[in-house]
Design a protein around this motif. Structure first.
Motif, PDB file in Angstrom:
ATOM      1  N   SER A  54      12.152  34.038 -53.655  1.00  0.00           N
ATOM      2  CA  SER A  54      11.786  33.570 -52.308  1.00  0.00           C
ATOM      3  C   SER A  54      12.374  34.497 -51.252  1.00  0.00           C
ATOM      4  O   SER A  54      11.711  34.818 -50.260  1.00  0.00           O
ATOM      5  N   ALA A  80      10.325  37.584 -51.285  1.00  0.00           N
ATOM      6  CA  ALA A  80       9.038  37.304 -50.641  1.00  0.00           C
ATOM      7  C   ALA A  80       9.219  37.207 -49.129  1.00  0.00           C
ATOM      8  O   ALA A  80       8.375  37.698 -48.359  1.00  0.00           O
ATOM      9  N   MET A  81      10.323  36.596 -48.699  1.00  0.00           N
ATOM     10  CA  MET A  81      10.582  36.469 -47.262  1.00  0.00           C
ATOM     11  C   MET A  81      10.811  37.851 -46.642  1.00  0.00           C
ATOM     12  O   MET A  81      10.305  38.137 -45.548  1.00  0.00           O
ATOM     13  N   ASP A  95       9.617  40.665 -47.799  1.00  0.00           N
ATOM     14  CA  ASP A  95       8.303  41.318 -47.775  1.00  0.00           C
ATOM     15  C   ASP A  95       7.466  40.812 -46.603  1.00  0.00           C
ATOM     16  O   ASP A  95       6.793  41.598 -45.920  1.00  0.00           O
ATOM     17  N   LEU A  96       7.531  39.490 -46.376  1.00  0.00           N
ATOM     18  CA  LEU A  96       6.761  38.914 -45.261  1.00  0.00           C
ATOM     19  C   LEU A  96       7.293  39.404 -43.915  1.00  0.00           C
ATOM     20  O   LEU A  96       6.507  39.661 -42.987  1.00  0.00           O
ATOM     21  N   GLU A  97       8.612  39.526 -43.808  1.00  0.00           N
ATOM     22  CA  GLU A  97       9.179  40.027 -42.552  1.00  0.00           C
ATOM     23  C   GLU A  97       8.755  41.480 -42.310  1.00  0.00           C
ATOM     24  O   GLU A  97       8.431  41.856 -41.181  1.00  0.00           O
ATOM     25  N   GLU A 101       6.031  42.850 -43.523  1.00  0.00           N
ATOM     26  CA  GLU A 101       4.598  42.794 -43.191  1.00  0.00           C
ATOM     27  C   GLU A 101       4.398  42.329 -41.753  1.00  0.00           C
ATOM     28  O   GLU A 101       3.538  42.858 -41.036  1.00  0.00           O
ATOM     29  N   LYS A 102       5.214  41.363 -41.323  1.00  0.00           N
ATOM     30  CA  LYS A 102       5.126  40.875 -39.945  1.00  0.00           C
ATOM     31  C   LYS A 102       5.462  42.001 -38.970  1.00  0.00           C
ATOM     32  O   LYS A 102       4.797  42.166 -37.936  1.00  0.00           O
TER      33      LYS A 102
END
Length: 197
Positions: free
Chosen positions: A97, A100-101, A103-105, A107-108
């Motif tokens: 998680s 993933a977080m 990676d999302l940050e 990507e954001k």
């Protein structure tokens, strides 16, 4: 007739009468003593048996209690092992998680940069369109005046911190991928130079 003398019969003496009775009595006494001894021995054996039974039951009870304790310990060890496994699974899920977080940050952040560039590109095209509109109305000076703050050594920067020329270069690169003949950078340079469209 002659008178016969009766033969005197021997009269039992008191000693000879007591002997068989005494013998019988002593036999009865011995049998009584033997019976009492056997009864006492039987009672002692029975008492020893019951004491042994009680001791055996206590030992069996202790063994059962020990087995119950061992089973409880085994159950606790199994539960501990299961909890460790669940904890490891939860930690792995938490790490996934977290990744993933991250990676999302990232990507954001990339999307935010792309959005800022898109807004700056839109802003650059809007400024260029206004300048072309003025040039189309034969107002070359107005077009040059509109573009002047964005040109030169200290140009006004767009919303993403890039210059108008950099934004138009990005737009042109995108248009070349689409195989378009329109060159916003060439139009900008022409308008800054005061050329007629």
């Amino acid at each position: 007739m002659s008178q016969e003398k009766p033969v005197p019969q021997e009269q039992p003496t008191p000693d000879s009468q007591d002997k068989p009775q005494e013998k019988k009595h002593s036999q009865k006494s011995v049998i009584g003593y033997l019976f009492i001894l056997f009864a006492a021995a039987f009672l002692l054996l029975l008492l020893a048996y019951f004491m042994q039974q009680r001791n055996s039951e206590e030992i069996i009870g202790d063994l059962r209690e020990s087995m119950t304790d061992m089973q409880a310990v085994n159950d606790m060890l199994a539960e501990n092992s299961q909890l460790r496994s669940e904890l490891q699974t939860a930690q792995e899920a938490l790490e996934e998680s977290g990744q993933a977080m991250t990676d999302l940050e990232e990507e954001k952040a990339q999307l935010s940069d792309a959005l800022a560039q898109a807004q700056a590109d839109s802003q650059a095209l809007t400024i260029l369109a206004q300048a072309e509109s003025l040039a189309a109305q034969d107002d070359q000076e107005g077009a040059a005046a509109l573009l002047a703050p964005y040109a030169g050594e200290n140009p006004t920067l767009l919303s993403d911190g890039s210059t108008l020329e950099e934004a138009l270069t990005r737009v042109e690169a995108g248009l070349q991928e689409d195989q378009s003949d329109y060159s916003p950078l060439a139009r900008y340079e022409a308008l800054v130079g005061g050329e007629q469209p």
